[in-house]
Design a protein around this motif. Structure first.
Motif, PDB file in Angstrom:
ATOM      1  N   THR A  76      -3.463   3.232   8.330  1.00 55.73           N
ATOM      2  CA  THR A  76      -2.759   3.655   7.120  1.00 55.73           C
ATOM      3  C   THR A  76      -1.512   4.401   7.571  1.00 55.73           C
ATOM      4  O   THR A  76      -1.611   5.503   8.108  1.00 55.73           O
ATOM      5  CB  THR A  76      -3.630   4.563   6.242  1.00 55.73           C
ATOM      6  N   ILE A 109       2.096   5.579   6.190  1.00 54.14           N
ATOM      7  CA  ILE A 109       2.865   5.787   4.961  1.00 54.14           C
ATOM      8  C   ILE A 109       4.234   6.345   5.325  1.00 54.14           C
ATOM      9  O   ILE A 109       4.337   7.408   5.941  1.00 54.14           O
ATOM     10  CB  ILE A 109       2.140   6.766   4.024  1.00 54.14           C
ATOM     11  N   LEU A 157       8.387  -1.458   6.096  1.00 55.37           N
ATOM     12  CA  LEU A 157       7.289  -2.389   5.846  1.00 55.37           C
ATOM     13  C   LEU A 157       7.372  -3.587   6.781  1.00 55.37           C
ATOM     14  O   LEU A 157       6.347  -4.067   7.293  1.00 55.37           O
ATOM     15  CB  LEU A 157       7.309  -2.854   4.393  1.00 55.37           C
ATOM     16  N   THR A 207       2.236   0.391   6.300  1.00 55.09           N
ATOM     17  CA  THR A 207       1.310  -0.192   5.330  1.00 55.09           C
ATOM     18  C   THR A 207       1.659   0.218   3.904  1.00 55.09           C
ATOM     19  O   THR A 207       1.306  -0.493   2.957  1.00 55.09           O
ATOM     20  CB  THR A 207      -0.139   0.238   5.628  1.00 55.09           C
ATOM     21  N   HIS A 208       2.332   1.366   3.737  1.00 58.28           N
ATOM     22  CA  HIS A 208       2.710   1.852   2.418  1.00 58.28           C
ATOM     23  C   HIS A 208       4.055   2.572   2.525  1.00 58.28           C
ATOM     24  O   HIS A 208       4.419   3.099   3.582  1.00 58.28           O
ATOM     25  CB  HIS A 208       1.685   2.847   1.859  1.00 58.28           C
ATOM     26  N   THR A 209       4.790   2.595   1.416  1.00 55.47           N
ATOM     27  CA  THR A 209       6.022   3.371   1.351  1.00 55.47           C
ATOM     28  C   THR A 209       6.026   4.210   0.077  1.00 55.47           C
ATOM     29  O   THR A 209       5.403   3.840  -0.923  1.00 55.47           O
ATOM     30  CB  THR A 209       7.271   2.477   1.368  1.00 55.47           C
ATOM     31  N   ARG A 262       1.355  10.926  -4.429  1.00 56.71           N
ATOM     32  CA  ARG A 262       1.233   9.507  -4.080  1.00 56.71           C
ATOM     33  C   ARG A 262       0.453   9.316  -2.779  1.00 56.71           C
ATOM     34  O   ARG A 262      -0.374   8.403  -2.667  1.00 56.71           O
ATOM     35  CB  ARG A 262       2.624   8.880  -3.971  1.00 56.71           C
ATOM     36  N   ILE A 311      -3.013   7.160  -2.283  1.00 55.74           N
ATOM     37  CA  ILE A 311      -3.189   6.104  -1.281  1.00 55.74           C
ATOM     38  C   ILE A 311      -4.418   6.361  -0.422  1.00 55.74           C
ATOM     39  O   ILE A 311      -5.131   5.419  -0.034  1.00 55.74           O
ATOM     40  CB  ILE A 311      -1.925   6.007  -0.396  1.00 55.74           C
TER      41      ILE A 311
END
Length: 381
Positions: free
Chosen positions: A227, A229, A242, A247-249, A260, A264
């Protein structure tokens, strides 16, 4: 050692003319001019620069956030070829390819225990504008020009550096690419690999998608974090993250990044976090995004005296750790070869962050770095 080789090692060089970019005043373009470079001292080598990265620290020192004496030759992500060696140098030779790293004394407690970036003389050696004896290696028609910035002053065609902070690399290494390993890339990746040390399957949030933040992200990918971010306010940078393995922004201009990040991570927060911005509110967000007993690190530089909010009431029971990290807490002669090995195996593609500029275009490189047009400018000589 042959007689000829010994003669080369002992050879004194005359004062030579070089081209260098000189910082003269805050918020003022660098002035490319001809300077005189003296001969290397006994513990120094002369390096012909092949390339040098442009770093945010160069800009803030030009603008006197840190009071390096001006006029000065900045630059601290150099790579090049050794052209002369001092009489006491035994581990480098003429013709060696090197990446330049920050200076350290080598004898204080921090240096001898493997933490040279916390050398007791770090500030004087890297920001003092001179050698330890107060001399500068650079002059301009008799005028003193500050040298030895981060032990190197690499915005120049040639420079004298302590052999201690020159890292030998393979002769076929891509020197036009490797300079940033000596600072920006080392800072982000070292903070992750040397200090935070996420294990495979763990989580991390990184605040800032500049060269340092993206280097930290690439290191997290290489470490097996699952994970990852990335937090920023520039959509294009977040999309790029990405592509590189995030995996996340989180666009912190649009949403509360702490909320946020907790969404997540199922309400838990991240196990590790890295603030590359040096912006006080972002630092506070970084601390609040951590899970119980999480570990956060700050690498972003701020003006001396900058204070950041830290909610000691709420965070006391969290058990978190916060580290202040310089240059990734790296031992350059050990860590830079590690990064090169990861790059060669395709596990650390930091070259995707780099855009090359001719030395004559150094001020454009500064502008593009500040505006965000370019993630990591590298000057090629």
């Amino acid at each position: 050692m042959s007689v000829d080789a010994a003669a080369i090692r002992r050879r004194k060089q005359d004062v030579v003319k070089i081209q260098a970019a000189v910082a003269t005043a805050p918020s003022t373009p660098l002035d490319i001019r001809e300077l005189e470079l003296d001969e290397p001292r006994a513990d120094e080598v002369t390096v012909r620069l092949v390339a040098s990265g442009v770093c945010h620290t160069d800009a803030i020192v030009r603008d006197q956030w840190y009071p390096v004496p001006l006029p000065a030759v900045l630059g601290h992500e150099g790579s090049g070829i050794v052209t002369a060696v001092g009489a006491a140098v035994t581990d480098l030779a003429v013709g060696d390819s090197v990446v330049l790293a920050p200076a350290s004394c080598g004898v204080c407690e921090q240096c001898i225990t493997g933490h040279p970036q916390y050398c007791v003389d770090f500030y004087a050696l890297n920001f003092g504008g001179s050698r330890t004896d107060g001399s500068s290696s650079l002059t301009s028609d008799g005028e003193r020009i500050s040298s030895n910035f981060f032990g190197q002053s690499s915005f120049a065609t040639f420079t004298n550096v302590s052999a201690r902070n020159a890292v030998k690399v393979a002769g076929d290494a891509p020197l036009e690419l490797l300079g940033p390993l000596g600072c920006g890339i080392m800072t982000g990746s070292g903070a992750v690999l040397n200090v935070l040390r996420p294990a495979a399957g763990e989580s991390i949030a990184i605040f800032g998608t500049g060269a340092v933040g993206l280097a930290g992200m690439l290191a997290a990918v290489a470490a097996g974090a699952t994970t990852i971010i990335m937090v920023d306010i520039v959509p294009e940078r977040l999309d790029f993250a990405l592509e590189l393995g995030a995996t996340h922004t989180v666009n912190s201009r649009e949403v509360d990044p702490v909320e946020r990040i907790r969404e997540i991570t199922g309400g838990q927060g991240v196990q590790y976090a890295l603030d590359t911005t040096g912006v006080p509110p972002v630092f506070a967000q970084m601390t609040k995004s951590l899970a119980i007993r999480g570990h956060g690190a700050l690498v972003g530089a701020a003006k001396l005296g900058t204070e950041a909010p830290f909610d000691i009431g709420s965070l006391l029971t969290s058990g978190i750790t916060v580290s202040m990290v310089v240059e990734g807490d790296s031992v350059p002669r050990e860590f830079i070869p590690r990064l090169i090995a990861l790059y060669e195996r395709g596990l650390f593609p930091f070259d995707k962050l780099v855009k090359r500029y001719e030395f004559a275009d150094i001020n454009t490189a500064f502008e593009d770095s500040e505006s965000g047009v370019t993630i990591k400018p590298v000057l090629v000589f």
